[in-house]
Design a protein around this motif. Structure first.
Motif, PDB file in Angstrom:
ATOM      1  N   ALA A 154     -17.803 -13.702  -4.417  1.00 44.74           N
ATOM      2  CA  ALA A 154     -18.191 -12.580  -3.553  1.00 44.74           C
ATOM      3  C   ALA A 154     -18.390 -11.309  -4.364  1.00 44.74           C
ATOM      4  CB  ALA A 154     -17.118 -12.366  -2.483  1.00 44.74           C
ATOM      5  N   VAL A 155     -17.544 -11.089  -5.372  1.00 45.15           N
ATOM      6  CA  VAL A 155     -17.672  -9.897  -6.210  1.00 45.15           C
ATOM      7  C   VAL A 155     -18.957  -9.951  -7.015  1.00 45.15           C
ATOM      8  CG1 VAL A 155     -16.662  -8.671  -8.162  1.00 45.15           C
ATOM      9  CG2 VAL A 155     -15.192  -9.480  -6.312  1.00 45.15           C
ATOM     10  N   VAL A 156     -19.322 -11.125  -7.517  1.00 40.10           N
ATOM     11  CA  VAL A 156     -20.528 -11.261  -8.336  1.00 40.10           C
ATOM     12  C   VAL A 156     -21.771 -10.851  -7.554  1.00 40.10           C
ATOM     13  CG1 VAL A 156     -22.035 -12.952  -9.453  1.00 40.10           C
ATOM     14  CG2 VAL A 156     -19.576 -13.008  -9.882  1.00 40.10           C
ATOM     15  N   GLU A 157     -21.872 -11.264  -6.299  1.00 34.51           N
ATOM     16  CA  GLU A 157     -23.083 -10.971  -5.537  1.00 34.51           C
ATOM     17  C   GLU A 157     -23.027  -9.634  -4.806  1.00 34.51           C
ATOM     18  OE1 GLU A 157     -23.594 -14.009  -2.667  1.00 34.51           O
ATOM     19  OE2 GLU A 157     -21.662 -13.684  -1.696  1.00 34.51           O
ATOM     20  N   ALA A 158     -21.895  -8.930  -4.862  1.00 44.28           N
ATOM     21  CA  ALA A 158     -21.753  -7.672  -4.131  1.00 44.28           C
ATOM     22  C   ALA A 158     -22.423  -6.518  -4.876  1.00 44.28           C
ATOM     23  CB  ALA A 158     -20.275  -7.359  -3.906  1.00 44.28           C
ATOM     24  N   ASP A 159     -22.917  -5.546  -4.108  1.00 47.27           N
ATOM     25  CA  ASP A 159     -23.454  -4.317  -4.680  1.00 47.27           C
ATOM     26  C   ASP A 159     -22.370  -3.256  -4.819  1.00 47.27           C
ATOM     27  OD1 ASP A 159     -26.448  -4.913  -4.708  1.00 47.27           O
ATOM     28  OD2 ASP A 159     -25.926  -5.338  -2.624  1.00 47.27           O
ATOM     29  N   SER A 160     -21.339  -3.354  -4.004  1.00 41.39           N
ATOM     30  CA  SER A 160     -20.236  -2.403  -4.055  1.00 41.39           C
ATOM     31  C   SER A 160     -18.955  -3.143  -3.682  1.00 41.39           C
ATOM     32  CB  SER A 160     -20.493  -1.232  -3.094  1.00 41.39           C
ATOM     33  OG  SER A 160     -19.542  -0.213  -3.277  1.00 41.39           O
ATOM     34  N   ILE A 161     -17.822  -2.665  -4.186  1.00 46.52           N
ATOM     35  CA  ILE A 161     -16.546  -3.354  -3.995  1.00 46.52           C
ATOM     36  C   ILE A 161     -15.543  -2.393  -3.380  1.00 46.52           C
ATOM     37  CG2 ILE A 161     -14.672  -4.601  -5.160  1.00 46.52           C
ATOM     38  CD1 ILE A 161     -16.699  -5.137  -7.451  1.00 46.52           C
ATOM     39  N   VAL A 162     -14.836  -2.880  -2.365  1.00 41.14           N
ATOM     40  CA  VAL A 162     -13.719  -2.146  -1.784  1.00 41.14           C
ATOM     41  C   VAL A 162     -12.436  -2.875  -2.176  1.00 41.14           C
ATOM     42  CG1 VAL A 162     -12.592  -1.391   0.332  1.00 41.14           C
ATOM     43  CG2 VAL A 162     -15.085  -1.284   0.147  1.00 41.14           C
ATOM     44  N   LEU A 163     -11.625  -2.232  -2.983  1.00 35.58           N
ATOM     45  CA  LEU A 163     -10.362  -2.798  -3.426  1.00 35.58           C
ATOM     46  C   LEU A 163      -9.255  -2.268  -2.519  1.00 35.58           C
ATOM     47  CD1 LEU A 163      -8.574  -4.383  -5.366  1.00 35.58           C
ATOM     48  CD2 LEU A 163      -8.633  -2.427  -6.936  1.00 35.58           C
ATOM     49  N   VAL A 164      -8.572  -3.162  -1.829  1.00 33.05           N
ATOM     50  CA  VAL A 164      -7.555  -2.787  -0.844  1.00 33.05           C
ATOM     51  C   VAL A 164      -6.173  -2.980  -1.454  1.00 33.05           C
ATOM     52  CG1 VAL A 164      -6.685  -3.148   1.495  1.00 33.05           C
ATOM     53  CG2 VAL A 164      -9.102  -3.529   0.994  1.00 33.05           C
ATOM     54  N   MET A 165      -5.316  -1.973  -1.293  1.00 30.64           N
ATOM     55  CA  MET A 165      -3.937  -2.044  -1.746  1.00 30.64           C
ATOM     56  C   MET A 165      -3.002  -1.623  -0.621  1.00 30.64           C
ATOM     57  SD  MET A 165      -4.176  -0.665  -5.686  1.00 30.64           S
ATOM     58  CE  MET A 165      -5.332  -1.411  -6.841  1.00 30.64           C
ATOM     59  N   ASP A 166      -1.737  -1.955  -0.764  1.00 34.10           N
ATOM     60  CA  ASP A 166      -0.736  -1.738   0.273  1.00 34.10           C
ATOM     61  C   ASP A 166      -0.028  -0.413   0.036  1.00 34.10           C
ATOM     62  OD1 ASP A 166       1.376  -1.796   2.063  1.00 34.10           O
ATOM     63  OD2 ASP A 166       1.710  -3.946   1.838  1.00 34.10           O
ATOM     64  N   GLY A 167      -0.269   0.568   0.917  1.00 34.84           N
ATOM     65  CA  GLY A 167       0.356   1.869   0.752  1.00 34.84           C
ATOM     66  C   GLY A 167       1.838   1.872   1.049  1.00 34.84           C
ATOM     67  N   GLN A 168       2.322   0.928   1.837  1.00 35.18           N
ATOM     68  CA  GLN A 168       3.746   0.855   2.134  1.00 35.18           C
ATOM     69  C   GLN A 168       4.527   0.199   1.008  1.00 35.18           C
ATOM     70  OE1 GLN A 168       4.215  -1.095   5.922  1.00 35.18           O
ATOM     71  NE2 GLN A 168       3.155   0.529   7.071  1.00 35.18           N
ATOM     72  N   LEU A 169       3.923  -0.783   0.344  1.00 37.17           N
ATOM     73  CA  LEU A 169       4.587  -1.469  -0.759  1.00 37.17           C
ATOM     74  C   LEU A 169       4.476  -0.689  -2.057  1.00 37.17           C
ATOM     75  CD1 LEU A 169       6.116  -4.042  -1.580  1.00 37.17           C
ATOM     76  CD2 LEU A 169       3.896  -5.083  -2.080  1.00 37.17           C
ATOM     77  N   GLY A 170       3.378   0.058  -2.223  1.00 43.42           N
ATOM     78  CA  GLY A 170       3.177   0.820  -3.443  1.00 43.42           C
ATOM     79  C   GLY A 170       2.401   0.047  -4.491  1.00 43.42           C
ATOM     80  N   LEU A 171       2.187   0.684  -5.624  1.00 42.71           N
ATOM     81  CA  LEU A 171       1.412   0.083  -6.709  1.00 42.71           C
ATOM     82  C   LEU A 171       2.223  -1.025  -7.379  1.00 42.71           C
ATOM     83  CD1 LEU A 171      -1.177   0.198  -8.443  1.00 42.71           C
ATOM     84  CD2 LEU A 171      -0.002   1.868  -9.902  1.00 42.71           C
ATOM     85  N   THR A 172       1.575  -2.187  -7.577  1.00 45.12           N
ATOM     86  CA  THR A 172       2.235  -3.322  -8.216  1.00 45.12           C
ATOM     87  C   THR A 172       1.479  -3.712  -9.479  1.00 45.12           C
ATOM     88  OG1 THR A 172       0.939  -5.001  -7.032  1.00 45.12           O
ATOM     89  CG2 THR A 172       2.943  -4.169  -5.947  1.00 45.12           C
ATOM     90  N   ALA A 173       2.131  -4.539 -10.286  1.00 38.67           N
ATOM     91  CA  ALA A 173       1.490  -5.021 -11.514  1.00 38.67           C
ATOM     92  C   ALA A 173       0.255  -5.853 -11.197  1.00 38.67           C
ATOM     93  CB  ALA A 173       2.495  -5.838 -12.330  1.00 38.67           C
ATOM     94  N   ALA A 174       0.306  -6.612 -10.087  1.00 40.70           N
ATOM     95  CA  ALA A 174      -0.852  -7.415  -9.698  1.00 40.70           C
ATOM     96  C   ALA A 174      -2.044  -6.529  -9.348  1.00 40.70           C
ATOM     97  CB  ALA A 174      -0.490  -8.306  -8.506  1.00 40.70           C
ATOM     98  N   ASP A 175      -1.791  -5.381  -8.706  1.00 37.96           N
ATOM     99  CA  ASP A 175      -2.874  -4.440  -8.410  1.00 37.96           C
ATOM    100  C   ASP A 175      -3.528  -3.946  -9.697  1.00 37.96           C
ATOM    101  OD1 ASP A 175      -2.527  -4.547  -5.630  1.00 37.96           O
ATOM    102  OD2 ASP A 175      -0.947  -3.028  -5.700  1.00 37.96           O
ATOM    103  N   GLU A 176      -2.709  -3.608 -10.680  1.00 41.95           N
ATOM    104  CA  GLU A 176      -3.233  -3.125 -11.958  1.00 41.95           C
ATOM    105  C   GLU A 176      -4.047  -4.202 -12.657  1.00 41.95           C
ATOM    106  OE1 GLU A 176       0.229  -1.862 -14.033  1.00 41.95           O
ATOM    107  OE2 GLU A 176       0.377   0.062 -12.991  1.00 41.95           O
TER     108      GLU A 176
END
Length: 548
Positions: A154-176
């Motif tokens: 899906a990312v390969v064929e996309a023109d733009s990407i929306v990356l969603v993260m969890d504001g309640q959990l906070g930034l994680t190593a997997a997000d990075e």
């Protein structure tokens, strides 16, 4: 008399059309779960992003891929942006697995939104009831890796990407890690950071503060309430290329919608991938891998187009109710909706379970029989697909011929359906599925002249006259017959009294219609209308000439 009957037919057609329109509106608006009700409440607030079909095919619209870790709210945001409830939303990771496409609009801009499964590194992040099955049954290229391949495609064929993260959990190593992977593999694609689950506006700034270190502008959103989605959409629209105008793209005819349904693990997703020529849907030995109803457009070299809808396996109602998987009822509901929005249903049966070539028996399961009754009740054309035919031991060139009569006898609700024996893994006779579906679709839309119908009816009555009521001299009389609708072909018989026609005689009339006119692969609906009771006027009985 014929003029009066013609007026009656016209009235029936208008009622049938109104009924069909009402059913379509009811299907679109009827709530199927709590998440659907929530989507309906907010749809009026969204207003501006309700998709409108402007005639431009999906392939010519810019694409937006929604990606992120599992359980951060990607599907909820997908439903919010598209103004629908197409994606299944449930509170545990791993619910979304395949790519899900749909049209959306914001202002004057039309685009396609792609929902993806959560990016995970291994099966440990799956729910506990699936974790052991995944670790035990899947290879290195198993379910978690397959989900990631779908998201990567899906990312390969996309023109733009929306990356969603969890504001309640906070930034994680997997997000990075996901941000690093997107920058490394797709440095030229616009990347938008949506921090979801920021329902409290007073706490939103605090929740997004730590995400600034990623070097992206975080936008606090709430897929549930819609907070912040307007700002996200404005930023997203600025990064999308303009869609092709409707004048520059020739609007093709609508593709034939074919829903692939059946019990779990009969090979529905394998058939979809074989027909599409790509890994469009995840295939796994684990029952219940497919969750959403996955639409895939397929075009044949001769120009014929199909919309194939892969669905979740439908188990018995009791088994679904007792399931520990809370998302399964939603998946089954999506499968049932797919049947209603399709024109042809490919009912898939498992030959490895049902066929015994050495004994010469083919045993249809009770659930297969119930699904057959459902397809017939919905009035859909049908192709019965006997999958995994390569696994049947002891078969010969004549085995499938003997099995055809046995299958249709057991699936009596689909006695008119076409049967294809195939194997998704080897590709054996897979192409015949689309050929049979196309033929069934043509019959489903077919209309014949009134003169032809009445010629057949005259021959039918001459061969076998309608019976009379026991103890009465009254006999049934068919005055006139006409086709009132298509999809499925619907016929109206104007008679003196419908009660004079037994069910057995009505089945005889339907058989004669099929034998003389055809309609293989599609159900027929026959309505019998009798004259209204006579009324008394001026002291004597008068025939009103109306039909009920």
């Amino acid at each position: 008399m014929y003029e009066r009957l013609a007026q009656e037919v016209a009235a029936f057609e208008s009622v049938a059309a109104a009924s069909a329109s009402f059913e379509e509106e009811e299907l679109e608006e009827a709530p199927v779960s709590g998440e659907t009700k929530k989507s309906k409440r907010t749809r009026a607030q969204r207003g501006s992003n309700v998709p409108t079909d402007n005639g431009i095919p999906l392939a010519h619209l810019p694409k937006v891929a929604i990606v992120g870790r599992p359980n951060v709210g990607k599907s909820a945001l997908f439903n919010r942006i598209t103004g629908s409830n197409l994606a299944i939303v449930y509170d545990y990771p791993g619910v979304t697995r395949d790519r899900l496409y749909t049209r959306a609009s914001w202002g004057a801009t039309d685009f396609v939104v792609v929902d993806t499964g959560g990016l995970m590194s291994d099966a440990v992040q799956l729910p506990s009831d699936q974790r052991m099955m995944a670790i035990k049954a899947l290879s290195d290229s198993g379910l978690p890796q397959a989900i990631e391949r779908q998201a990567a495609a899906a990312v390969v064929e996309a023109d733009s990407i929306v990356l969603v993260m969890d504001g309640q959990l906070g930034l994680t190593a997997a997000d990075e890690e996901i941000v690093s992977w997107l920058r490394r593999t797709h440095p030229n694609k616009a990347l938008h950071l949506a921090i979801n689950k920021c329902e409290n506006p007073q706490k939103a700034d605090m929740q997004v503060s730590e995400f600034w270190e990623l070097g992206l502008e975080p936008i606090a959103v709430s897929a549930i309430s819609g907070t912040g989605t307007g700002e996200l959409m404005e930023q997203l629209m600025a990064s999308l290329p303009p869609p092709k105008s409707s004048e520059s793209v020739a609007a093709p005819d609508a593709p034939l919608a074919v829903a692939i349904v059946g019990r779990p693990n009969v090979g529905k997703s394998s058939l979809l991938n074989s027909l599409a020529g790509e890994e469009r849907s995840i295939v796994s030995a684990i029952s219940g891998t497919t969750r959403d109803a996955i639409d895939t457009d397929v075009a044949l070299p001769d120009g014929r187009r199909f919309k194939l809808i892969d669905t979740a396996g439908i188990r018995k109602r009791v088994a679904v109710a007792d399931s520990k998987d809370g998302a399964e009822p939603l998946s089954v509901n999506r499968a049932l909706q797919a049947i209603r929005r399709s024109e042809v249903v490919a009912l898939v049966l498992d030959a490895s379970e049902c066929a015994d070539a050495e004994a010469g028996r083919f045993t249809v399961t009770q659930q297969d029989f119930r699904l057959a009754e459902l397809v017939a009740a919905e009035g859909r054309a049908c192709v019965i697909v006997i999958n995994k035919w390569d696994t049947v031991a002891g078969k010969d060139a004549n085995t499938h011929v003997a099995f055809q009569k046995e299958i249709l006898a057991q699936l009596r609700a689909l006695s008119w359906a076409t049967i294809v024996f195939t194997s998704a893994t080897t590709g054996q006779r897979v192409a015949r599925i689309l050929e049979a579906a196309h033929s069934a679709g043509e019959e489903h839309r077919r209309r014949i002249t009134t003169a032809t119908i009445n010629m057949v009816i005259r021959e039918t009555v001459n061969w076998r006259a309608p019976p009379s009521l026991r103890g009465s001299s009254r006999k049934g009389r068919i005055y006139y017959a006409t086709q009132a609708a298509v999809r499925p072909p619907t016929f109206v018989f104007f008679v003196n009294d419908p009660k004079l026609f037994t069910d057995e005689y009505k089945r005889y009339v339907e058989r004669q219609l099929r034998d003389n006119v055809g309609f293989p692969g599609t159900p027929l609906r026959l309505f019998w209308r009798g004259k209204a009771p006579a009324t008394i006027a001026g002291g004597r009985k008068m025939d009103t000439g109306a039909y009920t």
